[in-house]
Design an enzyme around this catalytic site. Structure first.
Site, PDB file in Angstrom:
ATOM      1  N   ASP A 122       8.709 -25.528  -9.562  1.00 28.65           N
ATOM      2  CA  ASP A 122       8.677 -24.078  -9.739  1.00 28.65           C
ATOM      3  C   ASP A 122       7.995 -23.372  -8.568  1.00 28.65           C
ATOM      4  OD1 ASP A 122       8.922 -21.637 -11.147  1.00 28.65           O
ATOM      5  OD2 ASP A 122       6.871 -21.834 -11.880  1.00 28.65           O
ATOM      6  N   ASP A 123       6.922 -23.959  -8.053  1.00 26.46           N
ATOM      7  CA  ASP A 123       6.160 -23.278  -6.992  1.00 26.46           C
ATOM      8  C   ASP A 123       6.921 -23.257  -5.676  1.00 26.46           C
ATOM      9  OD1 ASP A 123       3.614 -22.736  -8.451  1.00 26.46           O
ATOM     10  OD2 ASP A 123       3.848 -24.880  -8.785  1.00 26.46           O
ATOM     11  N   ASN A 150      -1.771 -15.535  -6.819  1.00 23.53           N
ATOM     12  CA  ASN A 150      -2.217 -15.323  -8.203  1.00 23.53           C
ATOM     13  C   ASN A 150      -3.561 -16.004  -8.420  1.00 23.53           C
ATOM     14  OD1 ASN A 150       0.209 -14.029  -9.070  1.00 23.53           O
ATOM     15  ND2 ASN A 150       1.206 -16.023  -9.038  1.00 23.53           N
ATOM     16  N   ARG A 185      -3.731 -27.732  -8.740  1.00 23.29           N
ATOM     17  CA  ARG A 185      -3.752 -26.427  -8.041  1.00 23.29           C
ATOM     18  C   ARG A 185      -3.219 -25.398  -9.006  1.00 23.29           C
ATOM     19  NH1 ARG A 185      -0.489 -22.705  -7.885  1.00 23.29           N
ATOM     20  NH2 ARG A 185       1.158 -23.209  -6.429  1.00 23.29           N
ATOM     21  N   TYR A 204       0.070 -15.140 -19.512  1.00 28.04           N
ATOM     22  CA  TYR A 204       0.455 -15.654 -18.203  1.00 28.04           C
ATOM     23  C   TYR A 204      -0.493 -15.003 -17.185  1.00 28.04           C
ATOM     24  CZ  TYR A 204       3.848 -16.923 -14.547  1.00 28.04           C
ATOM     25  OH  TYR A 204       4.454 -17.434 -13.439  1.00 28.04           O
ATOM     26  N   GLU A 217       4.873 -28.079 -12.039  1.00 23.61           N
ATOM     27  CA  GLU A 217       4.118 -26.837 -11.896  1.00 23.61           C
ATOM     28  C   GLU A 217       2.727 -27.112 -11.349  1.00 23.61           C
ATOM     29  OE1 GLU A 217       5.638 -23.826 -12.910  1.00 23.61           O
ATOM     30  OE2 GLU A 217       3.988 -23.027 -11.718  1.00 23.61           O
TER      31      GLU A 217
HETATM   32  N1  LIG Z   1       4.075 -15.157  -6.959  1.00 23.89           N
HETATM   33  C1  LIG Z   1       4.471 -16.329  -7.366  1.00 23.89           C
HETATM   34  O1  LIG Z   1       5.456 -16.472  -8.116  1.00 23.89           O
HETATM   35  C2  LIG Z   1       3.723 -17.535  -6.926  1.00 23.89           C
HETATM   36  C3  LIG Z   1       2.521 -17.427  -6.302  1.00 23.89           C
HETATM   37  N2  LIG Z   1       1.868 -18.543  -5.914  1.00 23.89           N
HETATM   38  C4  LIG Z   1       0.552 -18.368  -5.349  1.00 23.89           C
HETATM   39  O2  LIG Z   1       0.545 -18.745  -3.999  1.00 23.89           O
HETATM   40  C5  LIG Z   1      -0.762 -19.131  -3.659  1.00 23.89           C
HETATM   41  C6  LIG Z   1      -0.684 -20.342  -2.772  1.00 23.89           C
HETATM   42  O3  LIG Z   1      -0.176 -21.449  -3.467  1.00 23.89           O
HETATM   43  P1  LIG Z   1       0.070 -22.844  -2.692  1.00 23.89           P
HETATM   44  O4  LIG Z   1       0.991 -22.618  -1.551  1.00 23.89           O
HETATM   45  O5  LIG Z   1       0.493 -23.868  -3.646  1.00 23.89           O
HETATM   46  O6  LIG Z   1      -1.413 -23.145  -2.227  1.00 23.89           O
HETATM   47  P2  LIG Z   1      -1.986 -23.891  -0.971  1.00 23.89           P
HETATM   48  O7  LIG Z   1      -3.444 -23.983  -1.174  1.00 23.89           O
HETATM   49  O8  LIG Z   1      -1.222 -25.131  -0.711  1.00 23.89           O
HETATM   50  O9  LIG Z   1      -1.661 -22.900   0.237  1.00 23.89           O
HETATM   51  C7  LIG Z   1      -2.492 -21.885   0.666  1.00 23.89           C
HETATM   52  C8  LIG Z   1      -2.152 -21.600   2.106  1.00 23.89           C
HETATM   53  O10 LIG Z   1      -2.928 -20.478   2.509  1.00 23.89           O
HETATM   54  C9  LIG Z   1      -3.580 -20.782   3.705  1.00 23.89           C
HETATM   55  N3  LIG Z   1      -4.851 -20.095   3.787  1.00 23.89           N
HETATM   56  C10 LIG Z   1      -5.959 -20.320   3.045  1.00 23.89           C
HETATM   57  N4  LIG Z   1      -6.960 -19.562   3.510  1.00 23.89           N
HETATM   58  C11 LIG Z   1      -6.473 -18.878   4.545  1.00 23.89           C
HETATM   59  C12 LIG Z   1      -7.029 -17.972   5.485  1.00 23.89           C
HETATM   60  N5  LIG Z   1      -8.314 -17.667   5.439  1.00 23.89           N
HETATM   61  N6  LIG Z   1      -6.233 -17.442   6.437  1.00 23.89           N
HETATM   62  C13 LIG Z   1      -4.948 -17.794   6.511  1.00 23.89           C
HETATM   63  N7  LIG Z   1      -4.357 -18.662   5.676  1.00 23.89           N
HETATM   64  C14 LIG Z   1      -5.127 -19.197   4.722  1.00 23.89           C
HETATM   65  C15 LIG Z   1      -3.805 -22.289   3.689  1.00 23.89           C
HETATM   66  O11 LIG Z   1      -3.978 -22.787   5.020  1.00 23.89           O
HETATM   67  C16 LIG Z   1      -2.493 -22.744   3.067  1.00 23.89           C
HETATM   68  O12 LIG Z   1      -1.513 -22.843   4.055  1.00 23.89           O
HETATM   69  C17 LIG Z   1      -1.528 -19.313  -4.972  1.00 23.89           C
HETATM   70  O13 LIG Z   1      -2.405 -18.225  -5.164  1.00 23.89           O
HETATM   71  C18 LIG Z   1      -0.465 -19.264  -6.013  1.00 23.89           C
HETATM   72  O14 LIG Z   1      -0.906 -18.684  -7.205  1.00 23.89           O
HETATM   73  C19 LIG Z   1       2.389 -19.800  -6.074  1.00 23.89           C
HETATM   74  C20 LIG Z   1       3.586 -19.958  -6.690  1.00 23.89           C
HETATM   75  C21 LIG Z   1       4.306 -18.836  -7.223  1.00 23.89           C
HETATM   76  C1  LIG Z   2       3.238 -18.094 -10.505  1.00 22.86           C
HETATM   77  C2  LIG Z   2       2.921 -19.462 -10.163  1.00 22.86           C
HETATM   78  O1  LIG Z   2       3.686 -20.357 -10.443  1.00 22.86           O
HETATM   79  C3  LIG Z   2       1.710 -19.739  -9.452  1.00 22.86           C
HETATM   80  O2  LIG Z   2       0.986 -18.825  -9.083  1.00 22.86           O
HETATM   81  O3  LIG Z   2       1.442 -20.931  -9.250  1.00 22.86           O
HETATM   82 MG   LIG Z   3       2.808 -22.219 -10.247  1.00 19.96          MG
END
Ligand SMILES: NC(=O)C1=CN([C@@H]2O[C@H](COP(=O)(O)OP(=O)(O)OC[C@H]3O[C@@H](n4cnc5c(N)ncnc54)[C@H](O)[C@@H]3O)[C@@H](O)[C@H]2O)C=CC1
Ligand SMILES: CC(=O)C(=O)O
Ligand SMILES: [Mg+2]
Length: 542
Positions: A246-247, A393, A134, A80, A223
């Site tokens: 999930d996200d 991540n 994504r 993972y 996902e």
């Molecule tokens: N810890 C966890 O369980 C999870 C973590 N994530 C992580 O969250 C991250 C984002 O995922 P999503 O929301 O789907 O992606 P996304 O691409 O839709 O969102 C990214 C956001 O960050 C902002 N952003 C990008 N560059 C930026 C900057 N320079 N300054 C300020 N804001 C900025 C964008 O404008 C956007 O609003 C990914 O890395 C993903 O792996 C996602 C799901 C679960």
């Molecule tokens: C953990 C997860 O679902 C993500 O980073 O997209």
């Molecule tokens: Mg995810």
């Protein structure tokens, strides 16, 4: 298992060639498990370890899941995040064998037929479905996204006792916008740009319809769809099918849980009431907004209205603090857009922190090292114990490394990251990070939804999962100041989450097993544990 199979072969065939495949007389499963671990540890990098484990799963799935079950902390970061990110990026090059289902845009019009080719469709219980657009924070990986579905399902199997034969990994192969893959001769997917929204909607409608028909007992976990589609398809399908995203929901639930524990620690240090927490989101995509919406529950638990709770949350995207007067604001960003700031656009994170004075800074931005020393110090200047959760991540995109966060706050930070970090020793003290990752929550949500035979996944099921996770810390974990339980206990925790999810399904009248309504919590918990598949040969396989 390998030994038994080979012994049968020996009985039935007398050729030396087959005899040569018999394990040595002193073969023991226990030694072989140690041998496999030694082989794993001898690999030089994460990707080689991933390939090794992938081969082991193919050769001997029972051994693979036994090892995973017994070595969660070591193996989860390979199967993972973070290593699955490398596996996805390079999937077309490391591909060995089919390990999931591809449904391609070219299959439109005959998706039902394609799905029907899956072996044992009646056993299908959980599908993790990605369109690869994504993957983690790595962008559009197209058909290379399949390992994320496989990895999530391995967590269902090891962490919640879902049977391997019930797990259905699916990658929707709809094209990719990533030039490098389109030009890669080894690329595994269809070489075309992604479809128009209209074409994609038609595809998704047919896909979901066919899924329900072919796999009547299935829960679908969406996902790593790109943000707009993540929201759109959740809205479109959540009332009609047993599904969740999930996200958006899993991440919201897991972060609410960690935040509940973190806020108590921070309020204990500051003396300020829980209702005065102020949360700043850096990143406003599907994950950021999904978590922000779920954190409204935190204030609701403190007796606040939704309108008042919304005022405690600020969001930032690549253009800075999100305000309602910004032209062309995307739909999903409107809910938290501030109406109480009229000055020039605030684009610098330190300025934003000094304006908002947040008690918590949550990163879901995919921006490596965005939480600089100045940012972390600004958080520490406003809070005796700042809550900093860099949740992006894999690790290569994390907003701040644990060691830096510890150093720059003199150990005061309350920290959880999306991908794992190791504990840090400073003199007598050991600091232990939390892992705020949906992996703690989706196995329990899925198990609960399945055992309740829930017709859909309600907000209350997701919320109650979160409360169950937050309250699952044992005394030692609380005394160590953790905000999430240790990963080794994930099965016990998944069972407790599943219990809360079953009860929430019953309260929402979406459950389908009336007999479970009248049993006590203890009986229900025992029942849930009995249903969990255990890979260890000595255990009962239900
Ligand atoms: N810890 C966890 O369980 C999870 C973590 N994530 C992580 O969250 C991250 C984002 O995922 P999503 O929301 O789907 O992606 P996304 O691409 O839709 O969102 C990214 C956001 O960050 C902002 N952003 C990008 N560059 C930026 C900057 N320079 N300054 C300020 N804001 C900025 C964008 O404008 C956007 O609003 C990914 O890395 C993903 O792996 C996602 C799901 C679960
Ligand atoms: C953990 C997860 O679902 C993500 O980073 O997209
Ligand atoms: Mg995810």
């Amino acid at each position: 298992m390998a030994a038994q199979v080979s012994a049968n072969v020996v009985k039935n065939a007398a050729t030396t060639k087959i005899l040569a495949k018999v394990p040595p007389p002193a073969f023991s499963q226990a030694t072989h498990r140690s041998r496999c671990l030694a082989q794993l540890r001898s690999k030089h990098n994460g990707l080689e370890k991933y390939i090794y484990l992938n081969g082991l799963k193919d050769r001997d799935p029972t051994l693979f899941y036994t090892l995973l079950y017994d070595n969660m902390r070591e193996m989860v970061p390979i199967l993972y995040t973070p290593t699955v990110g490398d596996a996805c990026t390079n999937y077309s090059h490391i591909w060995r064998r089919p390990e999931g289902m591809y449904v391609s845009i070219g299959d439109k019009g005959r998706i039902r037929e394609v799905l029907s080719t899956w072996p044992n469709v009646r056993e299908g219980r959980i599908a993790v479905v990605t369109d690869g657009s994504r993957i983690l924070g790595l962008g559009d990986l197209g058909a290379n996204g399949l390992p994320i579905a496989v990895g999530k399902l391995d967590l269902y199997i090891a962490g919640a006792g879902v049977r391997p034969s019930s797990a259905v990994p699916i990658c929707l192969d709809l094209g990719t916008s990533t030039e490098r893959y389109l030009n890669d001769p080894l690329y595994i997917g269809v070489r075309r740009p992604r479809p128009s929204l209209e074409e994609m909607d038609e595809f998704m409608d047919e896909f979901m319809d066919a899924m329900k028909e072919v796999f009547p007992n299935l829960l679908v976990q969406f996902e790593d769809f790109s943000t707009d589609n993540a929201f759109r398809y959740l809205d479109r399908f959540r009332e009609k099918y047993r599904c969740f995203n999930d996200d958006i929901q899993g991440t919201g639930s897991v972060v609410l849980s960690g935040f509940l524990n973190a806020a108590h620690l921070a309020s204990h240090a500051s003396g300020r009431p829980l209702s005065e927490h102020r949360i700043l989101f850096f990143g406003a995509g599907s994950a950021g907004i999904g978590v922000a919406k779920q954190l409204l529950s935190f204030f609701k638990f403190e007796g606040m209205s939704e309108a008042d709770a919304t005022k405690q949350i600020w969001t930032v995207d690549s253009k800075g603090l999100i305000t309602a007067d910004r032209p062309g604001l995307q739909e999903h960003k409107k809910f938290f857009a501030r109406t109480d700031y009229q000055g020039p656009p605030l684009t610098n994170l330190v300025d934003i922190i000094n304006h908002v004075k947040p008690t918590a800074l949550l990163g879901l931005s995919t921006l490596r090292n965005a939480f600089t020393k100045e940012v972390v110090e600004a958080m520490a200047s406003h809070n005796p114990r700042p809550i900093i959760f860099p949740l992006s991540n894999p690790v290569s995109l994390c907003e701040v490394d644990y060691e830096d966060a510890i150093n720059w706050t003199d150990g005061k930070v309350i920290f959880a990251s999306g991908s794992p970090y190791k504990p840090i020793s400073r003199g007598e003290r050991t600091f232990e990070p939390g892992q705020g990752n949906n992996m703690y929550i989706f196995p329990g949500i899925g198990l609960g939804a399945l055992l309740a035979k829930a017709s859909r996944v309600t907000d209350s099921m997701v919320e109650q999962a979160s409360v169950a996770l937050a309250s699952s810390l044992d005394r030692e974990e609380r005394e160590a100041g953790l905000v999430y339980p240790r990963l080794d206990r994930i099965r016990e925790i998944s069972a407790r989450i599943a219990l809360a999810v079953v009860r929430a399904a019953q309260n929402a009248s979406v459950d389908g097993v009336p007999a479970l309504r009248h049993v006590t919590d203890n009986t229900l918990l025992t029942y849930i544990k009995e249903q969990m598949w255990d890979p260890r040969p000595s255990k009962n396989h239900l």
